[in-house]
Design a protein around this motif. Structure first.
Motif, PDB file in Angstrom:
ATOM      1  N   ILE A 150       0.823  -1.213   0.000  1.00 41.04           N
ATOM      2  CA  ILE A 150       0.000   0.000   0.000  1.00 41.04           C
ATOM      3  C   ILE A 150       0.854   1.258   0.000  1.00 41.04           C
ATOM      4  O   ILE A 150       0.335   2.377   0.007  1.00 41.04           O
ATOM      5  N   GLY A 151       2.181   1.072   0.012  1.00 42.19           N
ATOM      6  CA  GLY A 151       3.075   2.222  -0.114  1.00 42.19           C
ATOM      7  C   GLY A 151       3.342   2.974   1.170  1.00 42.19           C
ATOM      8  O   GLY A 151       3.728   4.144   1.127  1.00 42.19           O
ATOM      9  N   GLN A 152       3.166   2.323   2.304  1.00 42.06           N
ATOM     10  CA  GLN A 152       3.377   3.023   3.575  1.00 42.06           C
ATOM     11  C   GLN A 152       4.591   2.487   4.318  1.00 42.06           C
ATOM     12  O   GLN A 152       4.691   1.291   4.574  1.00 42.06           O
ATOM     13  N   ASP A 153       5.493   3.392   4.643  1.00 42.16           N
ATOM     14  CA  ASP A 153       6.565   3.098   5.582  1.00 42.16           C
ATOM     15  C   ASP A 153       6.280   3.973   6.799  1.00 42.16           C
ATOM     16  O   ASP A 153       6.360   5.204   6.732  1.00 42.16           O
ATOM     17  N   PHE A 154       5.939   3.347   7.906  1.00 36.86           N
ATOM     18  CA  PHE A 154       5.459   4.084   9.078  1.00 36.86           C
ATOM     19  C   PHE A 154       6.463   5.136   9.541  1.00 36.86           C
ATOM     20  O   PHE A 154       6.097   6.295   9.778  1.00 36.86           O
ATOM     21  N   SER A 155       7.723   4.767   9.650  1.00 35.83           N
ATOM     22  CA  SER A 155       8.737   5.698  10.142  1.00 35.83           C
ATOM     23  C   SER A 155       8.956   6.852   9.170  1.00 35.83           C
ATOM     24  O   SER A 155       9.064   8.012   9.587  1.00 35.83           O
ATOM     25  N   GLU A 156       9.023   6.537   7.879  1.00 35.77           N
ATOM     26  CA  GLU A 156       9.256   7.589   6.888  1.00 35.77           C
ATOM     27  C   GLU A 156       8.093   8.578   6.851  1.00 35.77           C
ATOM     28  O   GLU A 156       8.297   9.790   6.736  1.00 35.77           O
ATOM     29  N   MET A 157       6.865   8.081   6.946  1.00 32.67           N
ATOM     30  CA  MET A 157       5.702   8.968   6.956  1.00 32.67           C
ATOM     31  C   MET A 157       5.678   9.810   8.227  1.00 32.67           C
ATOM     32  O   MET A 157       5.412  11.022   8.184  1.00 32.67           O
ATOM     33  N   ALA A 158       5.944   9.178   9.367  1.00 35.52           N
ATOM     34  CA  ALA A 158       5.940   9.885  10.641  1.00 35.52           C
ATOM     35  C   ALA A 158       6.972  11.004  10.654  1.00 35.52           C
ATOM     36  O   ALA A 158       6.748  12.082  11.213  1.00 35.52           O
ATOM     37  N   ASN A 159       8.092  10.752  10.011  1.00 41.28           N
ATOM     38  CA  ASN A 159       9.182  11.726   9.976  1.00 41.28           C
ATOM     39  C   ASN A 159       8.838  12.955   9.141  1.00 41.28           C
ATOM     40  O   ASN A 159       9.493  13.988   9.254  1.00 41.28           O
ATOM     41  N   GLN A 160       7.796  12.851   8.303  1.00 40.91           N
ATOM     42  CA  GLN A 160       7.451  13.935   7.390  1.00 40.91           C
ATOM     43  C   GLN A 160       6.146  14.662   7.763  1.00 40.91           C
ATOM     44  O   GLN A 160       5.697  15.524   7.025  1.00 40.91           O
ATOM     45  N   THR A 161       5.547  14.312   8.884  1.00 41.51           N
ATOM     46  CA  THR A 161       4.294  14.952   9.254  1.00 41.51           C
ATOM     47  C   THR A 161       4.413  15.634  10.604  1.00 41.51           C
ATOM     48  O   THR A 161       5.376  15.415  11.347  1.00 41.51           O
ATOM     49  N   ASP A 162       3.441  16.470  10.938  1.00 42.42           N
ATOM     50  CA  ASP A 162       3.430  17.130  12.249  1.00 42.42           C
ATOM     51  C   ASP A 162       2.735  16.267  13.296  1.00 42.42           C
ATOM     52  O   ASP A 162       3.162  16.211  14.441  1.00 42.42           O
ATOM     53  N   VAL A 163       1.644  15.622  12.876  1.00 39.60           N
ATOM     54  CA  VAL A 163       0.832  14.843  13.810  1.00 39.60           C
ATOM     55  C   VAL A 163       0.566  13.465  13.222  1.00 39.60           C
ATOM     56  O   VAL A 163       0.201  13.346  12.053  1.00 39.60           O
ATOM     57  N   MET A 164       0.776  12.435  14.013  1.00 37.41           N
ATOM     58  CA  MET A 164       0.519  11.063  13.579  1.00 37.41           C
ATOM     59  C   MET A 164      -0.705  10.553  14.331  1.00 37.41           C
ATOM     60  O   MET A 164      -0.693  10.436  15.560  1.00 37.41           O
ATOM     61  N   CYS A 165      -1.774  10.278  13.576  1.00 38.32           N
ATOM     62  CA  CYS A 165      -3.025   9.801  14.166  1.00 38.32           C
ATOM     63  C   CYS A 165      -3.193   8.328  13.825  1.00 38.32           C
ATOM     64  O   CYS A 165      -3.818   7.980  12.814  1.00 38.32           O
ATOM     65  N   SER A 166      -2.626   7.486  14.656  1.00 42.32           N
ATOM     66  CA  SER A 166      -2.699   6.049  14.411  1.00 42.32           C
ATOM     67  C   SER A 166      -4.050   5.515  14.881  1.00 42.32           C
ATOM     68  O   SER A 166      -4.466   5.769  16.014  1.00 42.32           O
ATOM     69  N   MET A 167      -4.701   4.767  14.013  1.00 47.81           N
ATOM     70  CA  MET A 167      -5.991   4.168  14.360  1.00 47.81           C
ATOM     71  C   MET A 167      -5.720   2.868  15.102  1.00 47.81           C
ATOM     72  O   MET A 167      -5.353   1.868  14.497  1.00 47.81           O
ATOM     73  N   ILE A 168      -5.893   2.890  16.427  1.00 47.22           N
ATOM     74  CA  ILE A 168      -5.493   1.749  17.247  1.00 47.22           C
ATOM     75  C   ILE A 168      -6.702   1.100  17.922  1.00 47.22           C
ATOM     76  O   ILE A 168      -6.596   0.577  19.038  1.00 47.22           O
ATOM     77  N   TYR A 169      -7.834   1.127  17.228  1.00 46.71           N
ATOM     78  CA  TYR A 169      -9.044   0.499  17.769  1.00 46.71           C
ATOM     79  C   TYR A 169      -8.736  -0.952  18.175  1.00 46.71           C
ATOM     80  O   TYR A 169      -8.242  -1.731  17.341  1.00 46.71           O
ATOM     81  N   PRO A 170      -9.023  -1.342  19.417  1.00 47.77           N
ATOM     82  CA  PRO A 170      -8.738  -2.717  19.852  1.00 47.77           C
ATOM     83  C   PRO A 170      -9.341  -3.786  18.940  1.00 47.77           C
ATOM     84  O   PRO A 170      -8.748  -4.849  18.744  1.00 47.77           O
ATOM     85  N   SER A 171     -10.505  -3.489  18.355  1.00 43.69           N
ATOM     86  CA  SER A 171     -11.186  -4.482  17.509  1.00 43.69           C
ATOM     87  C   SER A 171     -10.457  -4.734  16.200  1.00 43.69           C
ATOM     88  O   SER A 171     -10.731  -5.715  15.510  1.00 43.69           O
ATOM     89  N   HIS A 172      -9.525  -3.845  15.834  1.00 41.69           N
ATOM     90  CA  HIS A 172      -8.859  -3.959  14.539  1.00 41.69           C
ATOM     91  C   HIS A 172      -7.571  -4.768  14.586  1.00 41.69           C
ATOM     92  O   HIS A 172      -6.852  -4.850  13.582  1.00 41.69           O
ATOM     93  N   TRP A 173      -7.278  -5.367  15.737  1.00 40.05           N
ATOM     94  CA  TRP A 173      -6.053  -6.148  15.857  1.00 40.05           C
ATOM     95  C   TRP A 173      -6.387  -7.632  15.861  1.00 40.05           C
ATOM     96  O   TRP A 173      -7.386  -8.063  16.427  1.00 40.05           O
ATOM     97  N   SER A 174      -5.533  -8.397  15.233  1.00 38.37           N
ATOM     98  CA  SER A 174      -5.751  -9.848  15.189  1.00 38.37           C
ATOM     99  C   SER A 174      -5.415 -10.480  16.537  1.00 38.37           C
ATOM    100  O   SER A 174      -4.761  -9.868  17.390  1.00 38.37           O
ATOM    101  N   ALA A 175      -5.854 -11.697  16.718  1.00 38.98           N
ATOM    102  CA  ALA A 175      -5.608 -12.425  17.963  1.00 38.98           C
ATOM    103  C   ALA A 175      -4.113 -12.503  18.252  1.00 38.98           C
ATOM    104  O   ALA A 175      -3.295 -12.677  17.336  1.00 38.98           O
TER     105      ALA A 175
END
Length: 426
Positions: A310-335
């Motif tokens: 999908i073209g995302q490198d988390f660290s590289e994107m974080a390094n280029q933005t002011d605010v990182m809004c990670s969607m960490i909904y508990p329901s969205h994580w696998s067992a």
């Protein structure tokens, strides 16, 4: 004769003195104007404070001046996230809820959300400027034919923002970036085509714009600029990625790679570069408005690290933005994510473990963004019996407690229907 000579010498001296002073004034005026273009958004007090902070006990040698005195610096980093916080930035940090454009004009939803904010520690709304389908929901006054094609005129920008500010509410304008089923109908060349020439759509009949194309970037960034001019306090880009699973079917599609075409790197790296470069370009082009720019990413992107599909490198994107809004909904994580058998049942533990890893990663970056996670205020019944629990005040508060216990204080709460849980301390 001697007197006449002395007189003319005196006149000449006065002329030279006057000319020299005038030249200094012109040079000073020119320098002042040049400097104004750099610090035009700072008050006199801020400028004086900046000047007073510089060492004045010894001169700088040629080639030995500090970075802040060099004209070769990255102008897009002229202001830190702290300096971009406007007068409306909440003193206790951003604590917000999502408010759809539909909800703004709904006589049941809007008053309920306003009442919730005004009677709690919540202080922010995240409102769609461009929604998940690609509708430009704000009534912008523009001659751009693409924006006018996609406009629904659902929200009066200035009227809405003025109302929010009068209520003491911070406004974040959300732009669904590359998922866009509206403008790709008008400009199919902006999307991805199948072998039969038809526009590619996913299983939900949604289209994605091609992140390789600069005209696609320009479209989204222009919307962000219009929102900034209307008075939003912050811009938030969502869906900053290629479609899910692109690495499995992308080769079957027809599309241009634009200026990334001839790069001698693997396809996955091209996608990562396109996405990262967009984030950097958006922040740079919005720097003149001196407001924070954030991006939304799924929390699992942090664990994956580099999702070339999908073209995302988390660290590289974080390094280029002011605010990182990670969607960490508990329901969205696998067992067993973070060694938690069923994450949806343990909201506090899930958020705590996530933030622990995210903080460690951010501390390694050159440009550490502000962490402002999206948390869950909905029940994920679609997961099936035994895999989810009912989310009420305790579950929502547990996530907030975990954020504060991690030493952070900002968060955003998601509920697609804007029906938020009452009884939360926030």
């Amino acid at each position: 004769m001697k007197k006449i000579t002395t007189f003319f010498v005196g006149i000449l001296a006065l002329v030279l003195i006057f000319t020299g002073c005038k030249s200094n004034e012109i040079n000073k005026d020119t320098n002042d104007k040049s400097n104004t273009s750099i610090v035009s958004n700072k008050s006199n007090n801020e400028i004086e404070k900046d000047f007073d902070s510089k060492p004045k006990d010894k001169p700088y040698l040629i080639g030995d001046a500090p970075d802040e005195y060099s004209m070769s610096f990255d102008s897009s980093r002229l202001y830190t996230i702290k300096e971009k916080e406007g007068d409306n930035y909440p003193e206790d940090g951003v604590k917000g809820v999502y408010l759809s454009a539909y909800g703004v004009n709904n006589p049941e939803i809007f008053p309920k959300v306003m009442n919730l904010i005004e009677n709690s520690d919540l202080n922010t709304v995240v409102v769609d400027v461009k929604d998940d389908w690609g509708n430009v929901t704000w009534a912008f006054d523009t001659d751009d034919e693409n924006i006018n094609y996609a406009k629904t005129d659902t929200v009066d920008p200035k009227g809405f923002i003025e109302d929010m500010h009068n209520r003491g509410i911070y406004v974040i304008g959300r732009i669904t970036t590359f998922k866009d089923s509206v403008i790709t109908e008008k400009n199919p060349e902006w999307g991805f085509k199948q072998s039969d020439g038809q526009l590619w759509k996913n299983a939900h009949e949604e289209s994605f714009m091609n992140p390789f194309l600069k005209e696609v970037w320009d479209y989204d960034i222009k919307l962000a600029k219009l929102a900034a001019e209307a008075g939003v306090d912050e811009i938030q880009f969502d869906y900053v990625r290629f479609a899910e699973g692109f690495e499995t079917f992308g080769d079957e599609l027809e599309y241009s790679r634009g200026e990334f075409e001839d790069l001698d790197i693997p396809e996955g790296d091209k996608r990562v570069k396109a996405i990262t470069d967009f984030v950097k370009t958006a922040r740079e082009q919005l720097s003149n408005y001196n407001l924070p720019v954030g991006i939304d990413v799924f929390g699992y992107a942090m664990q994956v690290g580099r999702a070339e599909g999908i073209g995302q490198d988390f660290s590289e994107m974080a390094n280029q933005t002011d605010v990182m809004c990670s969607m960490i909904y508990p329901s969205h994580w696998s067992a067993n994510s973070f060694d938690i058998p069923k994450p949806d049942f343990e909201p506090y533990k899930l958020v705590s473990r996530y933030l622990e890893e995210e903080q460690a990663l951010f501390n390694k970056l050159d440009n550490k963004p502000r962490s402002r996670p999206w948390i869950q205020d909905f029940t994920a019944s679609y997961m099936g019996e035994g895999n989810y629990m009912e989310y009420g005040p305790e579950a929502v508060q547990a996530q907030i407690n975990a954020i504060y216990d991690a030493g952070q204080r900002e968060y955003l709460i998601w509920n697609a229907t804007c029906d938020y849980t009452e009884g939360v301390k926030y």
